[in-house]
Design a protein around this motif. Structure first.
Motif, PDB file in Angstrom:
ATOM      1  N   LYS A  96      18.423 -11.059  -3.873  1.00 30.92           N
ATOM      2  CA  LYS A  96      18.826  -9.537  -4.085  1.00 30.92           C
ATOM      3  C   LYS A  96      17.563  -8.878  -3.309  1.00 30.92           C
ATOM      4  CE  LYS A  96      20.158  -6.184  -7.483  1.00 30.92           C
ATOM      5  NZ  LYS A  96      20.391  -5.988  -8.804  1.00 30.92           N
ATOM      6  N   PRO A  97      17.809  -8.524  -2.118  1.00 35.11           N
ATOM      7  CA  PRO A  97      16.861  -7.813  -1.149  1.00 35.11           C
ATOM      8  C   PRO A  97      16.588  -6.268  -1.878  1.00 35.11           C
ATOM      9  CG  PRO A  97      18.877  -7.996  -0.173  1.00 35.11           C
ATOM     10  CD  PRO A  97      18.956  -8.696  -1.271  1.00 35.11           C
ATOM     11  N   SER A  98      15.583  -5.945  -1.807  1.00 29.01           N
ATOM     12  CA  SER A  98      15.219  -4.704  -2.191  1.00 29.01           C
ATOM     13  C   SER A  98      13.999  -4.246  -1.255  1.00 29.01           C
ATOM     14  CB  SER A  98      14.663  -4.519  -3.727  1.00 29.01           C
ATOM     15  OG  SER A  98      13.615  -5.011  -4.000  1.00 29.01           O
ATOM     16  N   VAL A  99      13.933  -2.949  -0.957  1.00 28.05           N
ATOM     17  CA  VAL A  99      12.905  -2.462  -0.116  1.00 28.05           C
ATOM     18  C   VAL A  99      11.437  -1.995  -0.868  1.00 28.05           C
ATOM     19  CG1 VAL A  99      12.191  -0.810   1.720  1.00 28.05           C
ATOM     20  CG2 VAL A  99      14.472  -1.736   1.574  1.00 28.05           C
ATOM     21  N   LYS A 100      10.373  -2.700  -0.572  1.00 27.86           N
ATOM     22  CA  LYS A 100       9.188  -2.210  -1.376  1.00 27.86           C
ATOM     23  C   LYS A 100       8.405  -0.949  -0.538  1.00 27.86           C
ATOM     24  CE  LYS A 100       4.669  -3.739  -3.276  1.00 27.86           C
ATOM     25  NZ  LYS A 100       3.971  -4.648  -3.558  1.00 27.86           N
ATOM     26  N   ILE A 101       8.371   0.198  -1.117  1.00 29.61           N
ATOM     27  CA  ILE A 101       7.669   1.195  -0.471  1.00 29.61           C
ATOM     28  C   ILE A 101       6.411   1.468  -1.091  1.00 29.61           C
ATOM     29  CG2 ILE A 101       9.939   1.951   0.620  1.00 29.61           C
ATOM     30  CD1 ILE A 101       9.888   4.061  -1.659  1.00 29.61           C
ATOM     31  N   SER A 102       5.604   2.428  -0.390  1.00 23.62           N
ATOM     32  CA  SER A 102       4.252   2.669  -0.964  1.00 23.62           C
ATOM     33  C   SER A 102       3.752   4.128  -0.417  1.00 23.62           C
ATOM     34  CB  SER A 102       3.202   1.791  -1.051  1.00 23.62           C
ATOM     35  OG  SER A 102       1.802   1.912  -1.398  1.00 23.62           O
ATOM     36  N   ARG A 103       2.758   4.849  -1.477  1.00 27.70           N
ATOM     37  CA  ARG A 103       1.946   6.025  -0.903  1.00 27.70           C
ATOM     38  C   ARG A 103       0.733   5.611  -1.144  1.00 27.70           C
ATOM     39  NH1 ARG A 103       3.009  10.760   1.167  1.00 27.70           N
ATOM     40  NH2 ARG A 103       1.948  11.818  -0.499  1.00 27.70           N
ATOM     41  N   THR A 104       0.382   4.443  -1.693  1.00 28.66           N
ATOM     42  CA  THR A 104      -1.085   4.005  -1.872  1.00 28.66           C
ATOM     43  C   THR A 104      -1.717   3.079  -0.904  1.00 28.66           C
ATOM     44  OG1 THR A 104      -0.359   2.120  -3.390  1.00 28.66           O
ATOM     45  CG2 THR A 104      -0.686   4.417  -4.390  1.00 28.66           C
ATOM     46  N   HIS A 105      -0.496   2.432  -0.260  1.00 33.29           N
ATOM     47  CA  HIS A 105      -1.210   1.368   0.805  1.00 33.29           C
ATOM     48  C   HIS A 105      -1.945   2.087   1.671  1.00 33.29           C
ATOM     49  CE1 HIS A 105      -0.929  -2.062   3.442  1.00 33.29           C
ATOM     50  NE2 HIS A 105      -0.250  -2.504   2.411  1.00 33.29           N
ATOM     51  N   LYS A 106      -3.029   1.178   2.325  1.00 27.69           N
ATOM     52  CA  LYS A 106      -3.939   1.729   3.209  1.00 27.69           C
ATOM     53  C   LYS A 106      -3.649   1.989   4.592  1.00 27.69           C
ATOM     54  CE  LYS A 106      -5.912  -2.578   4.582  1.00 27.69           C
ATOM     55  NZ  LYS A 106      -7.298  -3.575   4.984  1.00 27.69           N
ATOM     56  N   ASP A 107      -2.305   1.146   4.901  1.00 29.99           N
ATOM     57  CA  ASP A 107      -2.003   1.441   6.266  1.00 29.99           C
ATOM     58  C   ASP A 107      -0.961   2.712   6.441  1.00 29.99           C
ATOM     59  OD1 ASP A 107      -3.033  -0.759   7.256  1.00 29.99           O
ATOM     60  OD2 ASP A 107      -1.411  -2.374   7.218  1.00 29.99           O
ATOM     61  N   LEU A 108      -0.685   3.156   5.240  1.00 33.40           N
ATOM     62  CA  LEU A 108      -0.083   4.497   5.268  1.00 33.40           C
ATOM     63  C   LEU A 108      -1.042   5.496   5.975  1.00 33.40           C
ATOM     64  CD1 LEU A 108       2.160   6.701   4.392  1.00 33.40           C
ATOM     65  CD2 LEU A 108       0.686   6.903   2.447  1.00 33.40           C
ATOM     66  N   VAL A 109      -2.237   5.298   5.638  1.00 33.13           N
ATOM     67  CA  VAL A 109      -3.257   6.349   6.313  1.00 33.13           C
ATOM     68  C   VAL A 109      -3.523   6.010   8.067  1.00 33.13           C
ATOM     69  CG1 VAL A 109      -5.666   6.876   6.437  1.00 33.13           C
ATOM     70  CG2 VAL A 109      -4.490   6.410   4.123  1.00 33.13           C
ATOM     71  N   LYS A 110      -3.448   4.653   8.243  1.00 34.80           N
ATOM     72  CA  LYS A 110      -3.432   4.104   9.576  1.00 34.80           C
ATOM     73  C   LYS A 110      -2.297   4.972  10.287  1.00 34.80           C
ATOM     74  CE  LYS A 110      -3.693  -0.034  12.575  1.00 34.80           C
ATOM     75  NZ  LYS A 110      -3.791  -1.317  12.502  1.00 34.80           N
ATOM     76  N   ARG A 111      -0.862   4.684   9.824  1.00 33.72           N
ATOM     77  CA  ARG A 111       0.195   5.168  10.514  1.00 33.72           C
ATOM     78  C   ARG A 111       0.365   6.728  10.779  1.00 33.72           C
ATOM     79  NH1 ARG A 111       0.439   0.987  12.546  1.00 33.72           N
ATOM     80  NH2 ARG A 111       1.670  -1.041  11.977  1.00 33.72           N
ATOM     81  N   LEU A 112      -0.509   7.439   9.691  1.00 32.20           N
ATOM     82  CA  LEU A 112      -0.329   8.943   9.517  1.00 32.20           C
ATOM     83  C   LEU A 112      -1.339   9.193  10.795  1.00 32.20           C
ATOM     84  CD1 LEU A 112      -0.495   9.889   5.846  1.00 32.20           C
ATOM     85  CD2 LEU A 112       1.333  10.348   7.701  1.00 32.20           C
ATOM     86  N   PHE A 113      -2.594   8.482  10.800  1.00 31.08           N
ATOM     87  CA  PHE A 113      -3.480   8.830  11.952  1.00 31.08           C
ATOM     88  C   PHE A 113      -2.618   8.645  13.569  1.00 31.08           C
ATOM     89  CE2 PHE A 113      -6.853   9.351   9.165  1.00 31.08           C
ATOM     90  CZ  PHE A 113      -8.178   9.802   9.704  1.00 31.08           C
ATOM     91  N   GLU A 114      -1.920   7.548  13.572  1.00 29.17           N
ATOM     92  CA  GLU A 114      -1.388   7.164  14.724  1.00 29.17           C
ATOM     93  C   GLU A 114      -0.210   8.264  15.196  1.00 29.17           C
ATOM     94  OE1 GLU A 114      -1.361   2.304  14.589  1.00 29.17           O
ATOM     95  OE2 GLU A 114       0.551   3.443  13.877  1.00 29.17           O
ATOM     96  N   LEU A 115       0.390   8.702  13.889  1.00 27.80           N
ATOM     97  CA  LEU A 115       1.397   9.779  14.182  1.00 27.80           C
ATOM     98  C   LEU A 115       0.778  11.287  14.559  1.00 27.80           C
ATOM     99  CD1 LEU A 115       4.371  10.410  13.638  1.00 27.80           C
ATOM    100  CD2 LEU A 115       3.867  11.328  11.362  1.00 27.80           C
ATOM    101  N   GLU A 116      -0.607  11.451  13.885  1.00 22.32           N
ATOM    102  CA  GLU A 116      -1.000  12.864  14.124  1.00 22.32           C
ATOM    103  C   GLU A 116      -1.989  12.809  15.436  1.00 22.32           C
ATOM    104  OE1 GLU A 116      -0.094  15.537  12.845  1.00 22.32           O
ATOM    105  OE2 GLU A 116       1.271  14.694  11.370  1.00 22.32           O
ATOM    106  N   ILE A 117      -2.407  11.814  15.811  1.00 25.78           N
ATOM    107  CA  ILE A 117      -3.326  11.630  16.851  1.00 25.78           C
ATOM    108  C   ILE A 117      -3.097  10.975  17.831  1.00 25.78           C
ATOM    109  CG2 ILE A 117      -5.941  11.200  17.315  1.00 25.78           C
ATOM    110  CD1 ILE A 117      -6.231  11.029  14.241  1.00 25.78           C
ATOM    111  N   PRO A 118      -2.780  11.708  18.961  1.00 31.38           N
ATOM    112  CA  PRO A 118      -2.202  10.896  20.407  1.00 31.38           C
ATOM    113  C   PRO A 118      -3.012   9.899  20.927  1.00 31.38           C
ATOM    114  CG  PRO A 118      -1.912  13.191  20.456  1.00 31.38           C
ATOM    115  CD  PRO A 118      -2.649  13.246  19.164  1.00 31.38           C
ATOM    116  N   GLU A 119      -4.196  10.119  20.870  1.00 30.61           N
ATOM    117  CA  GLU A 119      -5.191   9.151  21.522  1.00 30.61           C
ATOM    118  C   GLU A 119      -5.236   7.905  20.616  1.00 30.61           C
ATOM    119  OE1 GLU A 119      -7.079  13.180  22.354  1.00 30.61           O
ATOM    120  OE2 GLU A 119      -6.023  12.474  20.567  1.00 30.61           O
ATOM    121  N   ILE A 120      -4.943   7.766  19.266  1.00 34.00           N
ATOM    122  CA  ILE A 120      -4.902   6.649  18.441  1.00 34.00           C
ATOM    123  C   ILE A 120      -3.379   5.940  18.849  1.00 34.00           C
ATOM    124  CG2 ILE A 120      -4.589   5.448  16.298  1.00 34.00           C
ATOM    125  CD1 ILE A 120      -6.549   7.437  15.185  1.00 34.00           C
TER     126      ILE A 120
END
Length: 347
Positions: free
Chosen positions: A193-217
């Motif tokens: 019974k698949p379910s999607v695990k989501i998070s706001r505490t995961h460290k990679d949330l920060v990494k993806r936000l940096f990629e989203l906001e910073i073109p150089e990254i």
């Protein structure tokens, strides 16, 4: 089959967000299993459901013979021609069955089979919909927050996904209608019974936000080497520039702190330390303990990553941090066990 059946069919498809033709195919398969169970001596069946014409036929395919049929798999040619005029011996004609005669067991079997198939379709749909979003961030709308548990029901692409309390940023208050970024950790129990695990505490949330906001990254000019995070409190992120003309820290901060401010706002005010990565472990460890000043770093010999850091006496508490947070984050960021000692121990 009456119109109510097809109205219910359309309602079921709408409620489960399943294409009607796909649902019809699943129901046909379920009915076919039930018919075979009710008529075990018959070899071939035809189930035809057509919502456009409100048509629902269940037939056993009977071979045309010119003598007395020996079972339901055969039909005399005279009777067969009342169904299909012009048929000849050896043809197979569809002989309609009275679905009312299936009996309670057959009906229940069909119901269970259909329910199972619908669940299988939902499982396949979830996996197909989110397999490309695993380890990425997506926007989600807070639909409601359960008062008893604090879990938030998030709406993503018309699907409800639970953001558990322990995956929410500590101190963050989510309210109905809020749109926030969430990190898709993965798909749990894909085979059952698949379910999607989501998070706001995961460290990679920060990494993806940096990629989203910073073109150089995003473009790869600035690289994120490592991240250590205490969600809701502080994050340390180590970056380096692949272009000597690009200041990696300046790129992350942005003009008038515009880039880093957007990330901090998304994280509810979480503090972010941007550390310049260095290939020399001693230099990197010293930088990772910012904002504290470091006198020297002594790397221990051997395979185990350990070091002793000497700091001015008045910087000891700053280097360790509140409840040891600064030292813990520096250790996670660098991968070293860090023992912090004052320059002049008080005897």
């Amino acid at each position: 089959m009456n119109k109510e059946f097809f109205d219910a069919l359309e309602c079921l498809a709408g409620e489960n967000n399943i294409p009607l033709d796909a649902l019809v195919e699943k129901i046909e398969q379920g009915i076919l299993k039930a018919v075979r169970k009710e008529y075990p001596d018959c070899d071939d069946f035809l189930v035809d459901i057509d919502p456009a014409e409100n048509k629902f036929d269940v037939c056993v395919m009977r071979n045309v013979v010119d003598d007395e049929p020996i079972d339901l798999n055969e039909i005399n040619i005279e009777e067969a021609r009342t169904i299909v005029p012009g048929c000849v011996c050896g043809d197979a004609v569809p002989y309609k069955l009275d679905t009312a005669k299936f009996g309670r067991v057959a009906a229940q079997y069909a119901k269970q089979s259909i329910r199972h198939d619908v669940k299988e379709f939902e499982k396949e749909k979830i996996i197909a919909q989110y397999k490309d979003k695993v380890h990425e961030i997506i926007s989600a709308t807070v639909q409601k927050v359960e008062p008893a548990t604090g879990n938030a029901i998030m709406l993503v692409d018309k699907n409800e996904i639970c953001l558990y309390k322990n995956e929410q940023i500590p101190g963050e208050v989510l309210t109905e209608g809020d749109i926030v970024k969430i990190y898709v950790v993965g798909i749990i129990n894909p085979d059952r019974k698949p379910s999607v695990k989501i998070s706001r505490t995961h460290k990679d949330l920060v990494k993806r936000l940096f990629e989203l906001e910073i073109p150089e990254i995003y473009d790869g000019v600035v690289e994120v080497k490592s991240i250590a995070r205490e969600a809701g409190s502080r994050t340390k992120i180590a970056v380096c520039s692949k272009d000597p003309n690009v200041d990696c820290v300046g790129a992350c901060i942005g003009p008038r702190r515009s880039r880093i401010s957007k990330i901090v706002e998304e994280l509810g005010g979480e503090k972010i330390d941007i550390i310049v990565y260095d290939e020399d472990p001693a230099v990197f460890i010293a930088k990772a303990l910012a904002p504290a000043d470091v006198i020297r770093v002594d790397i221990a010999e051997g395979e185990e990553k350990m070091c002793t850091v000497i700091v001015p006496n008045n910087q000891l508490s700053l280097a360790i941090g509140n409840k040891g947070q600064n030292a813990k984050l520096a250790a996670r960021l660098t991968g070293f066990k860090i023992d912090i000692k004052p320059e002049n121990p008080v005897e």
